[in-house]
Design a protein around this motif. Structure first.
Motif, mmCIF file in Angstrom:
data_model
loop_
_atom_site.group_PDB
_atom_site.id
_atom_site.type_symbol
_atom_site.label_atom_id
_atom_site.label_comp_id
_atom_site.label_asym_id
_atom_site.label_seq_id
_atom_site.Cartn_x
_atom_site.Cartn_y
_atom_site.Cartn_z
ATOM 1 N N GLY A 41 0.802 -1.216 0.000
ATOM 2 C CA GLY A 41 0.000 0.000 0.000
ATOM 3 C C GLY A 41 0.831 1.260 0.000
ATOM 4 O O GLY A 41 0.497 2.252 -0.655
ATOM 5 N N GLY A 42 1.945 1.246 0.733
ATOM 6 C CA GLY A 42 2.834 2.403 0.751
ATOM 7 C C GLY A 42 3.495 2.642 -0.594
ATOM 8 O O GLY A 42 3.671 3.785 -1.020
ATOM 9 N N ALA A 43 3.857 1.560 -1.273
ATOM 10 C CA ALA A 43 4.460 1.707 -2.602
ATOM 11 C C ALA A 43 3.458 2.283 -3.591
ATOM 12 O O ALA A 43 3.791 3.178 -4.382
ATOM 13 N N ILE A 44 2.238 1.808 -3.534
ATOM 14 C CA ILE A 44 1.198 2.338 -4.431
ATOM 15 C C ILE A 44 0.919 3.804 -4.113
ATOM 16 O O ILE A 44 0.836 4.643 -5.004
ATOM 17 N N GLY A 45 0.808 4.122 -2.825
ATOM 18 C CA GLY A 45 0.575 5.512 -2.430
ATOM 19 C C GLY A 45 1.718 6.429 -2.802
ATOM 20 O O GLY A 45 1.506 7.564 -3.237
ATOM 21 N N GLY A 46 2.942 5.952 -2.626
ATOM 22 C CA GLY A 46 4.100 6.756 -3.008
ATOM 23 C C GLY A 46 4.140 7.023 -4.500
ATOM 24 O O GLY A 46 4.473 8.124 -4.942
ATOM 25 N N MET A 47 3.779 6.018 -5.290
ATOM 26 C CA MET A 47 3.774 6.215 -6.743
ATOM 27 C C MET A 47 2.657 7.163 -7.164
ATOM 28 O O MET A 47 2.839 7.962 -8.088
ATOM 29 N N LEU A 48 1.533 7.103 -6.481
ATOM 30 C CA LEU A 48 0.436 8.013 -6.828
ATOM 31 C C LEU A 48 0.751 9.458 -6.430
ATOM 32 O O LEU A 48 0.404 10.401 -7.144
ATOM 33 N N LEU A 49 1.397 9.622 -5.276
ATOM 34 C CA LEU A 49 1.643 10.971 -4.782
ATOM 35 C C LEU A 49 2.834 11.651 -5.451
ATOM 36 O O LEU A 49 2.764 12.821 -5.809
ATOM 37 N N ASP A 53 7.025 13.413 -9.951
ATOM 38 C CA ASP A 53 8.048 14.354 -9.497
ATOM 39 C C ASP A 53 9.424 13.716 -9.344
ATOM 40 O O ASP A 53 10.421 14.258 -9.827
ATOM 41 N N ILE A 54 9.491 12.599 -8.656
ATOM 42 C CA ILE A 54 10.800 11.998 -8.378
ATOM 43 C C ILE A 54 10.986 10.637 -9.035
ATOM 44 O O ILE A 54 12.005 9.981 -8.814
ATOM 45 N N SER A 59 9.846 6.656 -5.793
ATOM 46 C CA SER A 59 8.729 6.971 -4.893
ATOM 47 C C SER A 59 8.059 5.702 -4.373
ATOM 48 O O SER A 59 7.629 5.652 -3.221
ATOM 49 N N GLY A 60 8.009 4.657 -5.200
ATOM 50 C CA GLY A 60 7.472 3.391 -4.722
ATOM 51 C C GLY A 60 8.349 2.768 -3.653
ATOM 52 O O GLY A 60 7.854 2.209 -2.671
ATOM 53 N N MET A 61 9.658 2.869 -3.825
ATOM 54 C CA MET A 61 10.581 2.325 -2.838
ATOM 55 C C MET A 61 10.483 3.100 -1.526
ATOM 56 O O MET A 61 10.456 2.507 -0.444
ATOM 57 N N LEU A 62 10.423 4.408 -1.597
ATOM 58 C CA LEU A 62 10.297 5.207 -0.373
ATOM 59 C C LEU A 62 8.979 4.942 0.339
ATOM 60 O O LEU A 62 8.927 4.841 1.565
ATOM 61 N N GLY A 63 7.899 4.831 -0.429
ATOM 62 C CA GLY A 63 6.603 4.528 0.179
ATOM 63 C C GLY A 63 6.589 3.172 0.851
ATOM 64 O O GLY A 63 6.028 3.004 1.936
ATOM 65 N N ALA A 64 7.226 2.179 0.226
ATOM 66 C CA ALA A 64 7.272 0.843 0.813
ATOM 67 C C ALA A 64 8.133 0.803 2.063
ATOM 68 O O ALA A 64 7.877 0.018 2.974
ATOM 69 N N LEU A 65 9.138 1.654 2.131
ATOM 70 C CA LEU A 65 9.997 1.660 3.313
ATOM 71 C C LEU A 65 9.389 2.439 4.471
ATOM 72 O O LEU A 65 9.584 2.081 5.633
ATOM 73 N N PHE A 66 8.665 3.510 4.181
ATOM 74 C CA PHE A 66 8.121 4.334 5.257
ATOM 75 C C PHE A 66 6.751 3.884 5.747
ATOM 76 O O PHE A 66 6.335 4.259 6.839
#
Length: 88
Positions: A41-49, A53-54, A59-66
């Motif tokens: 879910g974090g990876a999907i959210g990071g990619m959507l947000l 931009d980055i 962004s998927g990796m950062l979302g999955a880690l945080f």
């Protein structure tokens, strides 16, 4: 595969997991399942947000880690509350 599912210890474990019996082993399994789902879910959210931009991969990796940083303490708190409620 049949030998694994017909093993009495695996059967008891799966039964306790489905019945909602909360012990150390089932708690660890639920934490692993919830962590994996929160990472997805974090990876999907990071990619959507921040995908445009980055970059989608970063962004998927950062979302999955945080994502598990907020989920794991909430799960542990929920286990503590469930344990207290079942004792009293």
């Amino acid at each position: 595969m049949r030998d694994i599912l017909t093993n009495p210890s695996v059967r008891d474990f799966l039964k306790s997991l489905v019945d909602g019996d909360l012990n150390i082993v089932t708690g660890l399994v639920w934490i692993i399942i919830a962590t994996a789902l929160s990472m997805i879910g974090g990876a999907i959210g990071g990619m959507l947000l921040a995908g445009k931009d980055i970059g989608y991969h970063f962004s998927g990796m950062l979302g999955a880690l945080f994502a598990p940083a907020g989920v794991i303490p909430a799960i542990l708190l929920g286990f503590i509350i469930l344990n207290l409620l079942t004792r009293y």
